[in-house]
Motif scaffolding. Structure first.
Motif, PDB file in Angstrom:
ATOM      1  N   HIS A   1       0.842  -1.193   0.000  1.00  0.00           N
ATOM      2  CA  HIS A   1       0.000   0.000   0.000  1.00  0.00           C
ATOM      3  C   HIS A   1       0.881   1.248   0.000  1.00  0.00           C
ATOM      4  CE1 HIS A   1       1.012  -0.460   4.229  1.00  0.00           C
ATOM      5  NE2 HIS A   1       0.782   0.840   4.343  1.00  0.00           N
ATOM      6  N   ALA A   2       0.314   2.349  -0.430  1.00  0.00           N
ATOM      7  CA  ALA A   2       1.002   3.640  -0.401  1.00  0.00           C
ATOM      8  C   ALA A   2      -0.052   4.728  -0.392  1.00  0.00           C
ATOM      9  CB  ALA A   2       1.906   3.784  -1.614  1.00  0.00           C
ATOM     10  N   ALA A   3       0.175   5.750   0.395  1.00  0.00           N
ATOM     11  CA  ALA A   3      -0.773   6.860   0.497  1.00  0.00           C
ATOM     12  C   ALA A   3      -0.091   8.158   0.083  1.00  0.00           C
ATOM     13  CB  ALA A   3      -1.296   6.976   1.926  1.00  0.00           C
ATOM     14  N   LEU A   4      -0.869   9.044  -0.495  1.00  0.00           N
ATOM     15  CA  LEU A   4      -0.362  10.377  -0.797  1.00  0.00           C
ATOM     16  C   LEU A   4      -0.075  11.099   0.511  1.00  0.00           C
ATOM     17  CD1 LEU A   4      -2.776  11.553  -3.619  1.00  0.00           C
ATOM     18  CD2 LEU A   4      -0.339  11.105  -3.847  1.00  0.00           C
ATOM     19  N   ALA A   5       1.078  11.690   0.622  1.00  0.00           N
ATOM     20  CA  ALA A   5       1.430  12.458   1.814  1.00  0.00           C
ATOM     21  C   ALA A   5       1.359  13.935   1.455  1.00  0.00           C
ATOM     22  CB  ALA A   5       2.823  12.082   2.302  1.00  0.00           C
ATOM     23  N   ASN A   6       0.250  14.568   1.783  1.00  0.00           N
ATOM     24  CA  ASN A   6       0.047  15.988   1.488  1.00  0.00           C
ATOM     25  C   ASN A   6       0.266  16.302   0.014  1.00  0.00           C
ATOM     26  OD1 ASN A   6      -0.491  16.548   4.218  1.00  0.00           O
ATOM     27  ND2 ASN A   6       1.692  16.633   4.643  1.00  0.00           N
ATOM     28  N   GLY A   7      -0.062  15.359  -0.859  1.00  0.00           N
ATOM     29  CA  GLY A   7       0.054  15.593  -2.282  1.00  0.00           C
ATOM     30  C   GLY A   7       1.468  15.632  -2.812  1.00  0.00           C
ATOM     31  N   THR A   8       2.458  15.188  -2.024  1.00  0.00           N
ATOM     32  CA  THR A   8       3.850  15.303  -2.458  1.00  0.00           C
ATOM     33  C   THR A   8       4.310  14.123  -3.314  1.00  0.00           C
ATOM     34  OG1 THR A   8       4.602  14.309  -0.388  1.00  0.00           O
ATOM     35  CG2 THR A   8       4.517  16.712  -0.476  1.00  0.00           C
ATOM     36  N   ALA A   9       3.633  13.003  -3.241  1.00  0.00           N
ATOM     37  CA  ALA A   9       4.062  11.827  -4.009  1.00  0.00           C
ATOM     38  C   ALA A   9       3.419  11.838  -5.389  1.00  0.00           C
ATOM     39  CB  ALA A   9       3.692  10.552  -3.263  1.00  0.00           C
ATOM     40  N   ASP A  10       4.184  11.397  -6.387  1.00  0.00           N
ATOM     41  CA  ASP A  10       3.595  11.233  -7.712  1.00  0.00           C
ATOM     42  C   ASP A  10       3.219   9.771  -7.904  1.00  0.00           C
ATOM     43  OD1 ASP A  10       5.946   9.845  -8.330  1.00  0.00           O
ATOM     44  OD2 ASP A  10       6.854  11.578  -9.302  1.00  0.00           O
ATOM     45  N   ALA A  11       2.566   9.461  -9.017  1.00  0.00           N
ATOM     46  CA  ALA A  11       2.079   8.099  -9.258  1.00  0.00           C
ATOM     47  C   ALA A  11       3.216   7.087  -9.247  1.00  0.00           C
ATOM     48  CB  ALA A  11       1.319   8.047 -10.574  1.00  0.00           C
ATOM     49  N   ALA A  12       4.341   7.408  -9.872  1.00  0.00           N
ATOM     50  CA  ALA A  12       5.470   6.472  -9.928  1.00  0.00           C
ATOM     51  C   ALA A  12       5.997   6.166  -8.530  1.00  0.00           C
ATOM     52  CB  ALA A  12       6.577   7.029 -10.817  1.00  0.00           C
ATOM     53  N   THR A  13       6.083   7.184  -7.688  1.00  0.00           N
ATOM     54  CA  THR A  13       6.563   6.992  -6.316  1.00  0.00           C
ATOM     55  C   THR A  13       5.598   6.112  -5.532  1.00  0.00           C
ATOM     56  OG1 THR A  13       7.649   9.145  -6.373  1.00  0.00           O
ATOM     57  CG2 THR A  13       7.247   8.186  -4.202  1.00  0.00           C
ATOM     58  N   LEU A  14       4.297   6.352  -5.694  1.00  0.00           N
ATOM     59  CA  LEU A  14       3.296   5.533  -4.999  1.00  0.00           C
ATOM     60  C   LEU A  14       3.394   4.075  -5.418  1.00  0.00           C
ATOM     61  CD1 LEU A  14       0.142   7.819  -5.088  1.00  0.00           C
ATOM     62  CD2 LEU A  14       1.505   7.196  -3.092  1.00  0.00           C
TER      63      LEU A  14
END
Length: 86
Positions: free
Chosen positions: A49-62
């Motif tokens: 699983h992966a969650a957006l952290a305040n909108g800082t992650a992009d799709a590739a990072t997630l």
């Protein structure tokens, strides 16, 4: 929303969910799937699983984070299949 990423990998989008809650959702989803039996065979799945952290992650990072956790889950549960057969 659920979508196939490729091969036997799927993504499930869970809006407005933090990382801790998302981990619980992932485990519940795995438990629900593993409670199913198809053609008299149990189903085993690994989850990440992966969650957006305040909108800082992009799709590739997630995807990279979720994939790393998926493979860690797979490694941690690998011996269980042989243990259950014994």
């Amino acid at each position: 929303m659920a979508a196939r990423i490729g091969g036997d990998e799927f993504a499930v989008l869970v809006p407005d969910t933090d990382d801790t809650s998302l981990a619980l959702v992932a485990q519940r989803l795995r438990q629900h799937i593993e409670n199913q039996v198809v053609a008299a065979q149990p189903i085993k799945v690994s989850v990440g699983h992966a969650a957006l952290a305040n909108g800082t992650a992009d799709a590739a990072t997630l995807i990279l984070k979720a994939d790393a956790l998926l493979y860690a889950d797979k490694r941690s549960r690998k011996g269980q299949a042989s243990d259950e057969a014994a």
